[in-house]
Design a protein around this motif. Sequence first.
Motif, PDB file in Angstrom:
ATOM      1  N   LYS A  11      -4.534  52.329  24.290  1.00 35.58           N
ATOM      2  CA  LYS A  11      -5.872  52.226  23.695  1.00 35.58           C
ATOM      3  C   LYS A  11      -5.945  51.049  22.719  1.00 35.58           C
ATOM      4  N   MET A  12      -4.868  50.809  21.979  1.00 36.72           N
ATOM      5  CA  MET A  12      -4.828  49.663  21.077  1.00 36.72           C
ATOM      6  C   MET A  12      -4.912  48.354  21.874  1.00 36.72           C
ATOM      7  N   LEU A  13      -4.168  48.287  22.978  1.00 34.64           N
ATOM      8  CA  LEU A  13      -4.229  47.097  23.831  1.00 34.64           C
ATOM      9  C   LEU A  13      -5.632  46.920  24.411  1.00 34.64           C
ATOM     10  N   GLY A  14      -6.272  48.028  24.774  1.00 40.57           N
ATOM     11  CA  GLY A  14      -7.646  47.963  25.265  1.00 40.57           C
ATOM     12  C   GLY A  14      -8.591  47.424  24.204  1.00 40.57           C
ATOM     13  N   ALA A  76      -4.596  47.580  37.342  1.00 43.19           N
ATOM     14  CA  ALA A  76      -4.765  46.564  38.388  1.00 43.19           C
ATOM     15  C   ALA A  76      -5.653  45.420  37.899  1.00 43.19           C
ATOM     16  N   PHE A  77      -6.705  45.758  37.155  1.00 44.08           N
ATOM     17  CA  PHE A  77      -7.575  44.718  36.609  1.00 44.08           C
ATOM     18  C   PHE A  77      -6.802  43.827  35.644  1.00 44.08           C
ATOM     19  N   SER A  78      -5.974  44.429  34.800  1.00 42.22           N
ATOM     20  CA  SER A  78      -5.213  43.624  33.843  1.00 42.22           C
ATOM     21  C   SER A  78      -4.216  42.714  34.568  1.00 42.22           C
ATOM     22  N   ALA A  79      -3.621  43.207  35.640  1.00 39.73           N
ATOM     23  CA  ALA A  79      -2.704  42.372  36.434  1.00 39.73           C
ATOM     24  C   ALA A  79      -3.462  41.245  37.128  1.00 39.73           C
ATOM     25  N   ALA A  80      -4.666  41.524  37.609  1.00 46.66           N
ATOM     26  CA  ALA A  80      -5.476  40.489  38.252  1.00 46.66           C
ATOM     27  C   ALA A  80      -5.865  39.401  37.251  1.00 46.66           C
ATOM     28  N   ILE A  81      -6.202  39.805  36.035  1.00 45.89           N
ATOM     29  CA  ILE A  81      -6.528  38.825  34.993  1.00 45.89           C
ATOM     30  C   ILE A  81      -5.293  37.981  34.675  1.00 45.89           C
ATOM     31  N   ALA A  82      -4.128  38.611  34.564  1.00 50.36           N
ATOM     32  CA  ALA A  82      -2.888  37.885  34.278  1.00 50.36           C
ATOM     33  C   ALA A  82      -2.592  36.872  35.379  1.00 50.36           C
ATOM     34  N   LEU A  83      -2.739  37.289  36.618  1.00 52.56           N
ATOM     35  CA  LEU A  83      -2.478  36.390  37.744  1.00 52.56           C
ATOM     36  C   LEU A  83      -3.480  35.237  37.775  1.00 52.56           C
ATOM     37  N   ARG A 113      -3.058  33.536  26.253  1.00 57.38           N
ATOM     38  CA  ARG A 113      -3.803  34.375  27.199  1.00 57.38           C
ATOM     39  C   ARG A 113      -2.877  34.931  28.274  1.00 57.38           C
ATOM     40  N   ALA A 114      -2.075  34.047  28.856  1.00 58.69           N
ATOM     41  CA  ALA A 114      -1.164  34.486  29.922  1.00 58.69           C
ATOM     42  C   ALA A 114      -0.164  35.514  29.390  1.00 58.69           C
ATOM     43  N   ALA A 115       0.431  35.231  28.244  1.00 56.99           N
ATOM     44  CA  ALA A 115       1.408  36.158  27.679  1.00 56.99           C
ATOM     45  C   ALA A 115       0.755  37.504  27.358  1.00 56.99           C
ATOM     46  N   PHE A 116      -0.429  37.470  26.764  1.00 54.64           N
ATOM     47  CA  PHE A 116      -1.122  38.712  26.422  1.00 54.64           C
ATOM     48  C   PHE A 116      -1.401  39.529  27.670  1.00 54.64           C
ATOM     49  N   TRP A 117      -1.977  38.916  28.706  1.00 55.06           N
ATOM     50  CA  TRP A 117      -2.377  39.683  29.882  1.00 55.06           C
ATOM     51  C   TRP A 117      -1.190  40.134  30.728  1.00 55.06           C
ATOM     52  N   TRP A 118      -0.114  39.344  30.791  1.00 56.49           N
ATOM     53  CA  TRP A 118       1.076  39.824  31.497  1.00 56.49           C
ATOM     54  C   TRP A 118       1.678  41.014  30.756  1.00 56.49           C
ATOM     55  N   SER A 119       1.653  40.956  29.430  1.00 53.49           N
ATOM     56  CA  SER A 119       2.167  42.086  28.637  1.00 53.49           C
ATOM     57  C   SER A 119       1.307  43.336  28.826  1.00 53.49           C
ATOM     58  N   VAL A 123       2.652  46.854  30.504  1.00 49.93           N
ATOM     59  CA  VAL A 123       2.617  48.106  29.746  1.00 49.93           C
ATOM     60  C   VAL A 123       1.692  49.118  30.414  1.00 49.93           C
ATOM     61  N   SER A 124       0.530  48.663  30.883  1.00 45.16           N
ATOM     62  CA  SER A 124      -0.418  49.612  31.475  1.00 45.16           C
ATOM     63  C   SER A 124       0.056  50.116  32.838  1.00 45.16           C
ATOM     64  N   ILE A 125       0.723  49.275  33.606  1.00 39.81           N
ATOM     65  CA  ILE A 125       1.244  49.732  34.907  1.00 39.81           C
ATOM     66  C   ILE A 125       2.356  50.757  34.697  1.00 39.81           C
ATOM     67  N   VAL A 126       3.291  50.456  33.816  1.00 37.85           N
ATOM     68  CA  VAL A 126       4.368  51.412  33.519  1.00 37.85           C
ATOM     69  C   VAL A 126       3.762  52.688  32.945  1.00 37.85           C
ATOM     70  N   GLY A 127       2.821  52.527  32.039  1.00 41.23           N
ATOM     71  CA  GLY A 127       2.193  53.687  31.423  1.00 41.23           C
ATOM     72  C   GLY A 127       1.429  54.539  32.405  1.00 41.23           C
ATOM     73  N   SER A 128       0.714  53.916  33.328  1.00 42.99           N
ATOM     74  CA  SER A 128      -0.059  54.696  34.295  1.00 42.99           C
ATOM     75  C   SER A 128       0.854  55.428  35.264  1.00 42.99           C
ATOM     76  N   ARG A 129       1.974  54.821  35.610  1.00 45.99           N
ATOM     77  CA  ARG A 129       2.941  55.512  36.480  1.00 45.99           C
ATOM     78  C   ARG A 129       3.528  56.723  35.771  1.00 45.99           C
ATOM     79  N   ALA A 130       3.797  56.574  34.481  1.00 46.05           N
ATOM     80  CA  ALA A 130       4.315  57.707  33.711  1.00 46.05           C
ATOM     81  C   ALA A 130       3.276  58.815  33.654  1.00 46.05           C
ATOM     82  N   TRP A 131       2.009  58.436  33.522  1.00 43.64           N
ATOM     83  CA  TRP A 131       0.930  59.420  33.471  1.00 43.64           C
ATOM     84  C   TRP A 131       0.828  60.169  34.792  1.00 43.64           C
ATOM     85  N   VAL A 132       0.901  59.445  35.909  1.00 40.86           N
ATOM     86  CA  VAL A 132       0.838  60.084  37.224  1.00 40.86           C
ATOM     87  C   VAL A 132       2.020  61.035  37.399  1.00 40.86           C
TER      88      VAL A 132
END
Length: 165
Positions: A11-14, A76-83, A113-119, A123-132
């Motif tokens: 939520k802080m990252l959001g 997925a959106f955050s990864a797309a922005i990073a890419l 920008r790149a460092a922020f969005w890759w981070s 974090v969100s991909i790992v976090g969402s997998r943990a949530w699932v």
Amino acid sequence: MSVWVSKPVIKMLGGMAILFGIVTLISGGSALFVLHGIAEPAAKIVPFVLYFNFAAGFAYIVTGAGLITLRPWSPAFSAAIALATSVVFAGLGAWILAGNAYEVRTIVAMSLRAAFWWSVSAVSIVGSRAWVALQTERNGLSSGHSIHYDQPDIRQANDNQTADE
């Protein structure tokens, strides 16, 4: 492990993404006025980077809101922005190598920008997998099992149809 590796972190990252998006829209909007001659140009603007960053500001806000509300599409959106940011950053490198004008702050900004969005995406991909995984465990499903819905098996339906004929 808690839901989303830590709801407060996601939520802080959001929230940071939303603020980043607002700042990007404000700075990008003012730079667009310079680019189109409404104000005096004081910088060596790289047009495609400026247009991308301005448009990306809207995506930052939407993705930030998705992260805050833990929407499943937000990693997925955050990864797309990073890419996309990395692709534009590579284009900036080509622009510079071609001998075109640029400012060092553009390189610094794109690096941040790149460092922020890759981070954020990591974090969100790992976090969402943990949530699932946590949700699966709470629902009594072990790994390797899938959720079955009340839909007939296609093979069984075909067998029944053949027997009726």
